[in-house]
Scaffold this motif. Sequence first.
Motif, PDB file in Angstrom:
ATOM      1  N   UNK A 100      11.507  -0.339  30.736  1.00 38.12           N
ATOM      2  CA  UNK A 100      12.936  -0.538  30.931  1.00 38.12           C
ATOM      3  C   UNK A 100      13.464  -1.690  30.095  1.00 38.12           C
ATOM      4  N   UNK A 101      12.738  -2.809  30.108  1.00 33.89           N
ATOM      5  CA  UNK A 101      13.241  -3.995  29.425  1.00 33.89           C
ATOM      6  C   UNK A 101      13.403  -3.773  27.924  1.00 33.89           C
ATOM      7  N   UNK A 102      12.420  -3.127  27.284  1.00 37.15           N
ATOM      8  CA  UNK A 102      12.487  -2.978  25.833  1.00 37.15           C
ATOM      9  C   UNK A 102      13.421  -1.866  25.401  1.00 37.15           C
ATOM     10  N   UNK A 134      18.092  -3.886  24.249  1.00 35.53           N
ATOM     11  CA  UNK A 134      18.790  -3.734  22.966  1.00 35.53           C
ATOM     12  C   UNK A 134      20.116  -2.975  23.087  1.00 35.53           C
ATOM     13  N   UNK A 135      20.129  -1.902  23.882  1.00 34.68           N
ATOM     14  CA  UNK A 135      21.349  -1.103  24.055  1.00 34.68           C
ATOM     15  C   UNK A 135      22.389  -1.892  24.837  1.00 34.68           C
ATOM     16  N   UNK A 136      21.974  -2.588  25.889  1.00 35.17           N
ATOM     17  CA  UNK A 136      22.878  -3.406  26.686  1.00 35.17           C
ATOM     18  C   UNK A 136      23.476  -4.521  25.833  1.00 35.17           C
ATOM     19  N   UNK A 196      28.532  -2.417  31.952  1.00 36.38           N
ATOM     20  CA  UNK A 196      28.379  -2.384  33.409  1.00 36.38           C
ATOM     21  C   UNK A 196      28.092  -0.964  33.901  1.00 36.38           C
ATOM     22  N   UNK A 197      28.693   0.030  33.274  1.00 39.30           N
ATOM     23  CA  UNK A 197      28.394   1.413  33.636  1.00 39.30           C
ATOM     24  C   UNK A 197      26.930   1.741  33.348  1.00 39.30           C
ATOM     25  N   UNK A 198      26.456   1.253  32.209  1.00 40.45           N
ATOM     26  CA  UNK A 198      25.055   1.445  31.845  1.00 40.45           C
ATOM     27  C   UNK A 198      24.145   0.795  32.883  1.00 40.45           C
ATOM     28  N   UNK A 199      24.448  -0.441  33.258  1.00 35.52           N
ATOM     29  CA  UNK A 199      23.611  -1.183  34.198  1.00 35.52           C
ATOM     30  C   UNK A 199      23.553  -0.523  35.564  1.00 35.52           C
ATOM     31  N   UNK A 225      25.649   4.718  26.101  1.00 34.59           N
ATOM     32  CA  UNK A 225      24.564   3.764  26.188  1.00 34.59           C
ATOM     33  C   UNK A 225      23.481   4.230  27.147  1.00 34.59           C
ATOM     34  N   UNK A 226      23.898   4.790  28.267  1.00 33.99           N
ATOM     35  CA  UNK A 226      22.948   5.293  29.256  1.00 33.99           C
ATOM     36  C   UNK A 226      22.111   6.424  28.668  1.00 33.99           C
ATOM     37  N   UNK A 227      22.776   7.328  27.948  1.00 35.28           N
ATOM     38  CA  UNK A 227      22.045   8.440  27.334  1.00 35.28           C
ATOM     39  C   UNK A 227      21.102   7.942  26.233  1.00 35.28           C
ATOM     40  N   UNK A 228      21.519   6.872  25.548  1.00 34.20           N
ATOM     41  CA  UNK A 228      20.654   6.297  24.513  1.00 34.20           C
ATOM     42  C   UNK A 228      19.398   5.686  25.140  1.00 34.20           C
ATOM     43  N   UNK A 229      19.565   4.992  26.270  1.00 33.62           N
ATOM     44  CA  UNK A 229      18.413   4.418  26.973  1.00 33.62           C
ATOM     45  C   UNK A 229      17.480   5.524  27.450  1.00 33.62           C
ATOM     46  N   UNK A 230      18.048   6.615  27.946  1.00 38.43           N
ATOM     47  CA  UNK A 230      17.234   7.733  28.412  1.00 38.43           C
ATOM     48  C   UNK A 230      16.429   8.352  27.271  1.00 38.43           C
ATOM     49  N   UNK A 231      16.971   8.291  26.047  1.00 33.23           N
ATOM     50  CA  UNK A 231      16.226   8.797  24.895  1.00 33.23           C
ATOM     51  C   UNK A 231      15.088   7.847  24.506  1.00 33.23           C
ATOM     52  N   UNK A 232      15.346   6.540  24.635  1.00 28.39           N
ATOM     53  CA  UNK A 232      14.340   5.542  24.257  1.00 28.39           C
ATOM     54  C   UNK A 232      13.272   5.365  25.330  1.00 28.39           C
TER      55      UNK A 232
END
Length: 549
Positions: free
Chosen positions: A76-78, A82-84, A97-100, A248-255
Amino acid sequence: MISFRTTISKLNKKLPLQLAAALLAGSSLLASLLGIFRDRLFNSLYYITYPTGADAYTVAFTIPDFMFIILVSGALSVSFIPVFNQRLTSGNKKSAWELSTSIINLMALATLVTSILIIIFADPLVRYVVGPGLDESSRSLAVSMMRVIAVSPFLFAVATVITSMQQAVGRFAFFALAPALYNVGIIIGLLFFTNGIKIFGWQVFDGGIMGVALGVVLGAMLQLVVSTFGLFGMGFTYTFRIYWKNKGFRQVLRLLPPRSLDQGIDYVNSIVETNIASRLLAGSVRAYQQVQSLTYVPINLIGVAISTAAFPRMTERMAEGRPDLFKSELQQVLRVIIWLTLPVTVLAILGRGYIVNFIVNGGDPYMANILAVLAISIIFRSVYFISARSFYAQQDTRTPLYISLFTIALNITLAVWFTLGLRMGVQGLAWAAVIVSIIEVSVLFTIMSRRIKGLFDAPFIHAIGRMASAAGFTAIVTYASVAVLPLSSTDQRLFDSAPKFILITAISFTVYLLFCHIFKLKEVRPVISRIQKILFKRPEIKDESNKHS
């Protein structure tokens, strides 16, 4: 009188890199010291007198820890930070905030379901996966403890998202304090819950080693509570919703999946090691886990703390399009980590009897022999964290994954061959871990050096050579010091052996600093300068000429 909110606001200020690294190292030291006290207390109660129970407790941790690591932890952290950071840097706080809030809710839901599944399937997980070598009573105990500890991944998941937000914006105070409180919870379990719990005179819990499992849950709760204080002043607003359309959320889900898989596969090592150790001598599971914990004290103090503090800055450099600054900072962090871990590795190998004595009253030759091997991995595991993060800062989570797939397969092969094939016992696990740590770091930096030309230039290589030479001279002096001040049979108590070890440590590090100074390594300059100021500071002379004028 300073208000509570004012105090919290001061603690939540953004810290510069050096101060952040120092804070993280200090908090890691505190957590490690508490961990040593926790382990010494546990071992005095159970490892010596009830080794199979100690093994059961260690086995009970394996699956809950595995699920937390594969779902949350470093993955999660890595991927999140970066996206946040990108959202905050661009001024898009609403998206941040929506991402978080989306990540909090998703991780809470995933770990809640996982915790329920662990509780349901604890028996087959222990019987066939992590503890097949345990006897029936130990297996039953491990199942019961695993069902209690299964609650912790849910609590850790929420706390990890909250602390990752703080880490991203340079707030490290409560992020740093949380791990120490986790150990405090377990210590409370050892000191009080093992004696039983009464509420209004009614015995609600009979006590015993199950009290330690309750302490684990208490520690997780304390960690979650203290981490929330770091949100003060951030402007974060939580909503019970997952914003699936947030980019951003979708980008995190990809990473997230590659890194999660990387973390999960890496932890397969621990599952395999626990499985193999449960088939060896009684107490082997606990002994190997304890030595691993000892080696992770300097790894966390140096490798994890410095890499964690440097990672947000590295992501900023890449976001700014400054690979030149990224390279220079990566070199600097690498040099510092290697410079610090070399003497620690020497001391851990040669002073292993003293170190084990800190967690087992009177020492334990079985653990000391494991430490003699596993200590070699300290430098490589410390360097690993910054080597992997150099890829994550470039939003490349796949390359470390592919490398992990290879090294994990190699580790499992070597572990089975060394322990069961060559009959090396638990030391075979240690040698497999050392070999794999060397190979993994070597492959990671070989690839990174091709991306960043001149990463390992002549000045860098020469500096590492001088550090190794200084460590070599230190090893000679440390060996002589241990020979002059051996750990004797009368050094049963911690207060008997600690003064000797402190003296050996002081001599070793003094020699190391001296040779680093002779070899003109820049890392030693601030230390020497500070020592000179302390030892040779001139007293201030007050001017009283105008006192009565």
